[in-house]
Design a protein around this motif. Structure first.
Motif, PDB file in Angstrom:
ATOM      1  N   ILE A   1     106.239  56.056  -9.672  1.00  0.00           N
ATOM      2  CA  ILE A   1     104.782  55.947  -9.777  1.00  0.00           C
ATOM      3  C   ILE A   1     104.242  54.947  -8.752  1.00  0.00           C
ATOM      4  CG2 ILE A   1     102.902  55.174 -11.276  1.00  0.00           C
ATOM      5  CD1 ILE A   1     104.402  56.336 -13.634  1.00  0.00           C
ATOM      6  N   SER A   2     104.931  53.850  -8.558  1.00  0.00           N
ATOM      7  CA  SER A   2     104.498  52.841  -7.586  1.00  0.00           C
ATOM      8  C   SER A   2     104.415  53.426  -6.185  1.00  0.00           C
ATOM      9  CB  SER A   2     105.463  51.650  -7.598  1.00  0.00           C
ATOM     10  OG  SER A   2     105.479  51.022  -8.854  1.00  0.00           O
ATOM     11  N   TYR A   3     105.426  54.198  -5.817  1.00  0.00           N
ATOM     12  CA  TYR A   3     105.438  54.822  -4.487  1.00  0.00           C
ATOM     13  C   TYR A   3     104.283  55.811  -4.336  1.00  0.00           C
ATOM     14  CZ  TYR A   3     107.018  57.625  -0.517  1.00  0.00           C
ATOM     15  OH  TYR A   3     107.082  58.297   0.677  1.00  0.00           O
ATOM     16  N   ALA A   4     104.025  56.575  -5.411  1.00  0.00           N
ATOM     17  CA  ALA A   4     102.966  57.583  -5.349  1.00  0.00           C
ATOM     18  C   ALA A   4     101.584  56.954  -5.208  1.00  0.00           C
ATOM     19  CB  ALA A   4     103.024  58.466  -6.591  1.00  0.00           C
ATOM     20  N   ILE A   5     101.307  55.922  -5.979  1.00  0.00           N
ATOM     21  CA  ILE A   5      99.972  55.326  -5.921  1.00  0.00           C
ATOM     22  C   ILE A   5      99.788  54.462  -4.679  1.00  0.00           C
ATOM     23  CG2 ILE A   5      99.750  55.361  -8.433  1.00  0.00           C
ATOM     24  CD1 ILE A   5     100.353  52.422  -8.513  1.00  0.00           C
ATOM     25  N   ALA A   6     100.886  53.933  -4.126  1.00  0.00           N
ATOM     26  CA  ALA A   6     100.784  53.129  -2.909  1.00  0.00           C
ATOM     27  C   ALA A   6     100.355  53.989  -1.725  1.00  0.00           C
ATOM     28  CB  ALA A   6     102.113  52.444  -2.617  1.00  0.00           C
ATOM     29  N   LYS A   7     100.669  55.282  -1.784  1.00  0.00           N
ATOM     30  CA  LYS A   7     100.295  56.196  -0.694  1.00  0.00           C
ATOM     31  C   LYS A   7      98.835  56.625  -0.772  1.00  0.00           C
ATOM     32  CE  LYS A   7     103.272  59.430  -1.321  1.00  0.00           C
ATOM     33  NZ  LYS A   7     104.010  60.707  -1.062  1.00  0.00           N
ATOM     34  N   GLU A   8      98.210  56.451  -1.939  1.00  0.00           N
ATOM     35  CA  GLU A   8      96.820  56.872  -2.108  1.00  0.00           C
ATOM     36  C   GLU A   8      95.889  55.855  -1.450  1.00  0.00           C
ATOM     37  OE1 GLU A   8      93.491  58.545  -2.603  1.00  0.00           O
ATOM     38  OE2 GLU A   8      95.321  59.603  -3.218  1.00  0.00           O
TER      39      GLU A   8
ATOM     40  N   ILE B   1     101.231  48.190 -11.669  1.00  0.00           N
ATOM     41  CA  ILE B   1     100.079  47.309 -11.873  1.00  0.00           C
ATOM     42  C   ILE B   1     100.140  46.102 -10.940  1.00  0.00           C
ATOM     43  CG2 ILE B   1      99.016  45.722 -13.530  1.00  0.00           C
ATOM     44  CD1 ILE B   1      99.609  47.778 -15.713  1.00  0.00           C
ATOM     45  N   LEU B   2     101.337  45.535 -10.775  1.00  0.00           N
ATOM     46  CA  LEU B   2     101.493  44.403  -9.867  1.00  0.00           C
ATOM     47  C   LEU B   2     101.172  44.803  -8.427  1.00  0.00           C
ATOM     48  CD1 LEU B   2     104.755  42.749 -11.234  1.00  0.00           C
ATOM     49  CD2 LEU B   2     102.482  41.710 -11.159  1.00  0.00           C
TER      50      LEU B   2
ATOM     51  N   LEU C   1      98.122  43.363  -5.989  1.00  0.00           N
ATOM     52  CA  LEU C   1      98.303  42.835  -4.634  1.00  0.00           C
ATOM     53  C   LEU C   1      97.408  43.563  -3.633  1.00  0.00           C
ATOM     54  CD1 LEU C   1     102.197  42.401  -4.533  1.00  0.00           C
ATOM     55  CD2 LEU C   1     100.474  40.601  -4.699  1.00  0.00           C
ATOM     56  N   LEU C   2      97.163  44.843  -3.889  1.00  0.00           N
ATOM     57  CA  LEU C   2      96.291  45.642  -3.018  1.00  0.00           C
ATOM     58  C   LEU C   2      94.817  45.450  -3.352  1.00  0.00           C
ATOM     59  CD1 LEU C   2      98.304  49.007  -2.936  1.00  0.00           C
ATOM     60  CD2 LEU C   2      98.160  47.273  -1.146  1.00  0.00           C
ATOM     61  N   ARG C   3      94.529  44.627  -4.348  1.00  0.00           N
ATOM     62  CA  ARG C   3      93.158  44.306  -4.765  1.00  0.00           C
ATOM     63  C   ARG C   3      92.394  45.538  -5.231  1.00  0.00           C
ATOM     64  NH1 ARG C   3      91.220  39.763  -0.279  1.00  0.00           N
ATOM     65  NH2 ARG C   3      92.914  38.257  -0.712  1.00  0.00           N
ATOM     66  N   ARG C   4      93.084  46.382  -5.980  1.00  0.00           N
ATOM     67  CA  ARG C   4      92.424  47.535  -6.580  1.00  0.00           C
ATOM     68  C   ARG C   4      91.999  47.194  -8.004  1.00  0.00           C
ATOM     69  NH1 ARG C   4      94.464  51.724  -3.289  1.00  0.00           N
ATOM     70  NH2 ARG C   4      94.624  50.746  -1.237  1.00  0.00           N
TER      71      ARG C   4
ATOM     72  N   LEU D   1      96.575  40.917 -16.108  1.00  0.00           N
ATOM     73  CA  LEU D   1      96.260  41.370 -14.758  1.00  0.00           C
ATOM     74  C   LEU D   1      95.114  42.380 -14.718  1.00  0.00           C
ATOM     75  CD1 LEU D   1      99.886  41.888 -13.351  1.00  0.00           C
ATOM     76  CD2 LEU D   1      98.359  39.933 -12.971  1.00  0.00           C
ATOM     77  N   ALA D   2      94.849  43.037 -15.830  1.00  0.00           N
ATOM     78  CA  ALA D   2      93.838  44.104 -15.856  1.00  0.00           C
ATOM     79  C   ALA D   2      92.433  43.552 -15.687  1.00  0.00           C
ATOM     80  CB  ALA D   2      93.946  44.878 -17.164  1.00  0.00           C
ATOM     81  N   ASP D   3      91.604  44.329 -15.004  1.00  0.00           N
ATOM     82  CA  ASP D   3      90.190  43.986 -14.861  1.00  0.00           C
ATOM     83  C   ASP D   3      89.394  44.402 -16.094  1.00  0.00           C
ATOM     84  OD1 ASP D   3      90.014  43.068 -11.942  1.00  0.00           O
ATOM     85  OD2 ASP D   3      91.047  44.997 -11.761  1.00  0.00           O
TER      86      ASP D   3
END
Length: 231
Positions: A104-111, A129-130, A134-137, A172-174
């Protein structure tokens, strides 16, 4: 408040940055503890009515058909095989969870065109989530269960891992979305009260379940709506 306005209150208004820049909304779920995909589908439909942009649904093992189920604005992508029925050993469970989080981390990092990520019944996905932090999403957790509560009733010490992950994720959640204000105290979420919204529509469709007769006009009736489980 309507379904639409509730989700717009989280920042999905027509004037929000995500909409102005034609950004996508991403829904993330692991499916490891999901007995049925009905909750997820209903949740997606509610978001579809509240968010005018594209909605990308990234699932690990939720058995949903890939493609566009009821709208061109929705794309479902299942990353891994469906839920396994056979019981797994301790090492296999740990390996499966790690593989799920890495995938999942790899998939969302590509978006690249998404600023808002909703983790639906997936607050234990600490690694994705971490990375998003770090990507400030923007990270929103929409949950219907508590690992801390489940751990009290199940003699499974491996639940200690998602229990810890859950506590970190809430920090960590907004934003956190739960289905009842009573759960703020029951799940010990008082410290996050300013970041919590109550939205129960994805668990109970009030278009189908309506009050047709006033309570004081009814005969005595005992009923229960919900699942029966120890926790």
């Amino acid at each position: 408040m309507s379904k639409k306005s509730k989700w717009w209150s989280l920042g999905y208004s027509p004037t929000s940055k995500a909409c102005v820049n034609n950004q996508n909304l991403v829904v993330v779920t692991s499916g490891l503890n999901l007995d049925s995909s009905n909750f997820l589908l209903n949740f997606i439909k509610i978001l579809h009515g509240a968010f005018p942009g594209k909605i990308l649904v990234t699932t690990a093992r939720v058995p949903l058909s890939e493609g566009k189920p009821f709208s061109e604005r929705i794309l479902i992508k299942q990353l891994m095989p469906g839920n396994e029925n056979r019981k797994l050993g301790i090492l296999s469970r740990i390996a499966r969870d790690l593989l799920t989080q890495l995938t999942i981390s790899y998939a969302i990092a590509k978006e690249k065109k998404a600023e808002v990520y909703i983790f639906f019944l997936a607050q234990s996905l600490i690694l994705p989530i971490l990375i998003l932090k770090l990507l400030r999403r923007k990270i929103i957790i929409a949950t219907g269960a508590s690992y801390s509560e489940v751990a009290k009733f199940r003699k499974d010490y491996l639940l200690l891992i998602p229990k810890i992950e859950e506590k970190i994720s809430y920090r960590l959640a907004d934003h956190i979305v739960i289905y009842s204000k009573n759960l703020v105290v029951k799940w010990r979420l008082e410290k996050y009260r300013h970041n919590i919204s109550i939205a129960h529509e994805h668990f109970l469709d009030f278009d189908k379940f309506k009050i047709q007769k006033k309570f004081d006009e009814r005969e005595n009736l005992v009923g229960y709506i919900g699942r029966l489980s120890e926790e």
